[in-house]
Design a protein around this motif. Structure first.
Motif, PDB file in Angstrom:
ATOM      1  N   THR A 262      -0.536   3.374   2.712  1.00 25.18           N
ATOM      2  CA  THR A 262      -1.636   4.630   2.187  1.00 25.18           C
ATOM      3  C   THR A 262      -0.798   5.027   0.546  1.00 25.18           C
TER       4      THR A 262
ATOM      5  N   ASN B  97      -0.241   3.429  -2.625  1.00 21.95           N
ATOM      6  CA  ASN B  97      -1.660   2.689  -3.037  1.00 21.95           C
ATOM      7  C   ASN B  97      -3.063   2.758  -2.541  1.00 21.95           C
ATOM      8  N   GLU B  98      -3.451   4.489  -2.326  1.00 22.62           N
ATOM      9  CA  GLU B  98      -4.381   4.320  -1.317  1.00 22.62           C
ATOM     10  C   GLU B  98      -5.766   2.701  -1.118  1.00 22.62           C
ATOM     11  N   THR B  99      -6.430   2.406  -2.658  1.00 25.94           N
ATOM     12  CA  THR B  99      -7.051   1.168  -2.687  1.00 25.94           C
ATOM     13  C   THR B  99      -6.445   0.088  -1.576  1.00 25.94           C
TER      14      THR B  99
ATOM     15  N   LYS C 106      -6.396   0.396   1.888  1.00 25.58           N
ATOM     16  CA  LYS C 106      -8.089   1.014   2.422  1.00 25.58           C
ATOM     17  C   LYS C 106      -8.182  -1.172   2.641  1.00 25.58           C
ATOM     18  N   THR C 107      -8.046  -2.211   1.660  1.00 27.37           N
ATOM     19  CA  THR C 107      -8.326  -3.186   1.906  1.00 27.37           C
ATOM     20  C   THR C 107      -7.940  -4.306   2.826  1.00 27.37           C
TER      21      THR C 107
END
Lengths: 247, 304, 294
Positions: C172, C175-177, C180-181
């Motif tokens: 996280t 790379n948060e994005t 998330k996925t």
């Protein structure tokens, strides 16, 4: 006018730009195209000094740009727009353009050069209105940049870039997310500018938009140049078709 | 006139010099300077020491105090303006704490915690500003000069560049603005006026010690600027009045021990600051308040 | 020789505390991306809550410490929930977050001042004579500090690198994005890092309170040192921040040999400025991809 040679840039092991070579001729429209993530915006950021290249050489009118800072590159005669809008949201539309005009901007110039500043502001204002008119935003001149719609902000960004009267104009996806009518308008505007002798380098994701008006097309994929030449020739290039359609 | 009211008026003028100059950095240029109080302290100590130790006249101390503060503001800008705003905040916060330590420890110069007593009242044009009324006129004049200078700077083309740096530094760079230099200049000017305010304070109270410039005092100026409205000089005046004068007065009449009053003041300012940031980021008088009011007026007349 | 042993030992003691603060701070920074000054609150609150239970309510020491640390973690999460989460949605969030964290810190400090008063408090441990350790005099509490910090860092490393949650947390931060996925609950991770980071700050606060004493204003210097250490090491990188903490502690305590001790903190600040000038990414940090790219 602009020569890019052996340009390289990587971010933590990922090669964003591997080996980029191209030239932009004075008075032409050159398009930099390629699929998403091809490194087009990185090339722009390298040219305008927002990023430092790992290797390579960028020359503008024969002078090297690689050691200059962004603001010095602007004064050398290169202006740009951004794919993600970077207008000043709290400045009014007209101020967004006035700030791009040359003039004295010292902290105390208002005290020491009052008359000159007043005259310059007058000229800046006139030119700003003129360019707002070019993109059809003259009625919105007192609205804050942040209060304009997306399309209007896009136009404002282009108008701001043009109003600098820079010799070379870099446009990063000027028609992305723009409706077809406006798209045609922008196309006409660019062709007109070329007729006036401006040099334009633009990034576009959409091949069809650039085909009709560009003198030269450069295709990037995975940070490498895979084709270069007249639009009609590039269109038929197998590598280009492969890059766009995938395998 | 009531002496106490005049005292409040003088303090208001000092606050206005502090808040408008801080707003120049924080509100107009987006530079989070958590050490404005340190520049205030530098101005106060410079001016006080020049008067007490060398017997120099007030106006020399005032200018020297401003210049000394400006010098440190300029120095601090070097390591910080090229980096993300957080670094400036931490750098100025650290500077402020270190300065407090220096004022306490450099006893041969500052007398440490004992402070500097007997700072003379100003003399200008053969006139001694010893009465409250005269000092009020002096403070008001300086506040007016500060406000005017800052107003002109903010409406000038330079002011436009300041706002551009705040709104989008990258765009400002690619439009040919040397944003590092702009930030350094703003910090320097902002620190200069904080120094002036410090000098004005020192010669008014006639006694200064390190506790007058504790880091917790920064919260007072910050809440004034934020509550008043960032990016608006009129807002800073409103904030100085509301937070500096209106708010603390009722607290004085509550008969509470000093640790409670001190704590309450600090809690109140901090709470106000957080609430404003969360609920009304533009403050009482925001950057656009007059602009949009003027627009409304124009619109009414057109359609009426 | 003895002098140097002592200086280095002092450096390690201070360094342990700085490293604890810096580790907590870096853990939070990795997800929140701003310099959270409110981190200093956990330091103060843990110390005062532990003091309340141990000295006023006469609870056993270790239970009081656990309650103190827990209180710091809960406070950290609450602040995040009530103030930082809503602000993350604001347009110009960075300055708002930074300033509000400063406000929160001063608010908590003021509340402590009102509740406990301004006088200095202590846990009242019997004063023990220092023992000789490798040629330096060290008190038992100091020895605990020096030994405990590495144990905590070891546990933290085990958690971050060997457990599923720890790996998800680092993903996280990276790379948060993408996280998330991949189905990682980013919000939970934010609370986890805040709780964990604040708990580390709490440990530091309690240790210092044991070794010295308690004051409502003790947090400001602590947060500044923690931030400095994290920046010196390399911001957002927990192991680097820990090393930064020890580096700062050693630099200050060895430097004190050359300047009056009142200026010890000025040495730390000097080191900080030097790093900003010449190596802003920190000792171990890599240059991040610049924000410029559009």
């Amino acid at each position: 006018m602009l020569t890019v040679k052996g340009l390289k840039k990587s971010f933590g092991g990922v090669h964003a730009v591997r080996d980029c070579n191209f030239t932009v001729k004075e008075g032409s429209i050159t398009a930099l195209i390629g699929p998403n993530g091809a490194g087009k915006t990185t090339v722009f950021n390298l040219i305008t000094g927002l990023l430092r290249p790992d290797a390579g050489d960028v020359r503008f009118k024969g002078e090297p740009l690689t050691d200059l800072q962004s603001h010095e590159i602007f004064h050398a005669g290169i202006a740009r727009t951004f794919q993600l809008l970077r207008i000043f949201p709290k400045l009014s539309a007209i101020e967004n353009l006035m700030i791009a005009q040359p003039g004295s901007e010292g902290m105390f110039d208002m005290f020491t050069k009052t008359k000159r500043i007043r005259d310059e502001e007058q000229t800046k204002h006139e030119r700003a209105v003129e360019y707002l008119r070019v993109v059809g935003l003259e009625k919105k001149k007192d609205l804050k940049g942040g209060d304009l719609s997306y399309g209007q902000q896009k136009l404002l960004d282009i108008a701001r870039c043009l109003s600098t009267e820079a010799d070379l104009i870099l446009l990063d996806e000027p028609v992305a997310g723009v409706n077809p009518t406006l798209r045609e308008g922008i196309k006409k505007l660019l062709v007109n500018l070329k007729k006036q002798g401006k040099t334009i380098l633009l990034i576009e994701h959409d091949m069809n938009f650039v085909m009709g008006m560009s003198d030269k097309v450069i295709v990037l994929d995975h940070g490498e140049e895979i084709a270069e030449g007249k639009p009609s020739a590039v269109k038929k290039n197998k590598k280009v078709i492969k890059a766009y359609l995938g395998e | 006139m009531n002496a106490y009211v005049i005292h409040l008026f003088i303090m208001l003028c000092i606050y206005i010099v502090l808040t408008t100059s801080m707003n120049l950095a924080v509100g107009f240029t987006g530079l989070i300077n958590l050490g404005h109080i340190a520049f205030y302290a530098i101005g106060a100590y410079t001016s006080a020491l020049l008067a007490v130790k060398l017997g120099l006249p007030f106006w020399v101390g005032l200018l020297a105090g401003g210049c000394m503060a400006a010098f440190f503001g300029y120095l601090l800008s070097f390591p910080t303006v090229r980096l993300k705003g957080d670094y400036l905040a931490i750098g100025t916060l650290g500077f402020s704490i270190i300065l407090e330590a220096v004022l306490k420890n450099w006893t041969s110069l500052t007398r440490g915690p004992l402070g500097i007593p007997g700072i003379p009242k100003p003399e200008l044009f053969g006139l001694t500003f010893s009465s409250l009324e005269l000092y009020a006129i002096l403070a008001f004049t300086l506040a007016l000069i500060t406000f005017t200078v800052l107003k002109i700077v903010t409406v000038s083309p330079f002011g436009r560049v300041m706002k551009a740096v705040r709104d989008d530094e990258v765009a400002a760079k690619t439009l040919g603005k040397n944003t590092f230099r702009v930030k350094a200049k703003v910090l320097t000017l902002s620190a200069f006026f904080a120094g002036v305010a410090g000098s004005l304070y020192a010669h008014y109270i006639t006694f200064i010690d390190p506790t007058s410039f504790a880091i917790t005092e920064t919260i007072l100026i910050f809440s004034m600027v934020l509550v008043g409205g960032t990016g608006s000089l009129w807002g800073s005046i409103a904030g100085a009045f509301v937070i500096g004068i209106l708010l603390p007065e009722p607290l004085r009449f509550l008969d509470l021990p000093s640790s409670i009053v001190g704590g309450m003041r600090q809690a109140l300012y901090a709470l106000l600051m957080i609430l404003v940031i969360m609920k009304r980021p533009q403050g009482l008088i925001g950057e656009d308040t007059f602009h949009s009011m003027w627009h409304n007026v124009k619109r009414r007349f057109k359609f009426a | 020789m003895a002098v140097w042993a002592q200086l280095i030992m002092n450096g390690l003691i201070a360094g342990s505390i700085y490293a604890l603060m810096a580790a907590g701070f870096s853990l939070m920074f990795a997800l929140q991306r701003f310099m959270n000054i409110a981190h200093g609150s956990s330091y103060v609150v843990a110390a005062f809550i532990a003091y309340t239970f141990a000295v006023i309510l006469k609870f056993p020491m270790w239970i009081s410490f656990l309650i103190g640390i827990l209180a710091a973690a809960v406070l950290g999460i609450l602040i995040n929930l009530i103030i930082f989460q809503p602000l993350q949605k604001q347009k110009e969030k960075n300055n708002a977050l930074l300033l509000s964290s400063f406000g929160v810190f001063l608010l908590v400090e003021a509340i402590i001042l009102m509740v406990y008063g301004a006088d200095v408090k202590s846990f009242g441990l019997p004063v023990k004579v220092g023992m000789d350790v490798l040629g330096a005099k060290v008190t038992p509490v100091q020895l605990v500090i020096i030994c405990m910090a590495p144990v905590i860092f070891g546990l933290l490393a085990l958690f971050l690198y060997k457990t599923k949650t720890g790996v998800a947390l680092r993903a996280t931060a990276d790379n948060e994005t993408i996280a998330k996925t991949m189905g990682i609950n980013v919000r939970f991770m934010t609370y986890l890092t805040t709780g964990l980071g604040s708990a580390l700050g709490g440990v530091a606060g309690i240790l210092v309170a044991l070794e010295q004493n308690l004051e409502h204003s003790m947090g400001m210097m602590a947060v500044l040192k923690g931030l400095t250490a994290a920046i010196i090491g390399g911001i957002g990188n927990v192991p680097a921040a820990i090393l930064g903490g020890y580096l700062l502690g050693l630099a200050e305590n060895i430097g004190v040999w050359y300047v009056p001790s009142g200026y010890k903190d000025a040495i730390g600040f000097g080191v900080f400025i030097l790093f900003l000038l010449f190596r802003p990414q920190g000792f171990f940090g890599e240059k991040r991809r610049e924000e410029a790219s559009g």
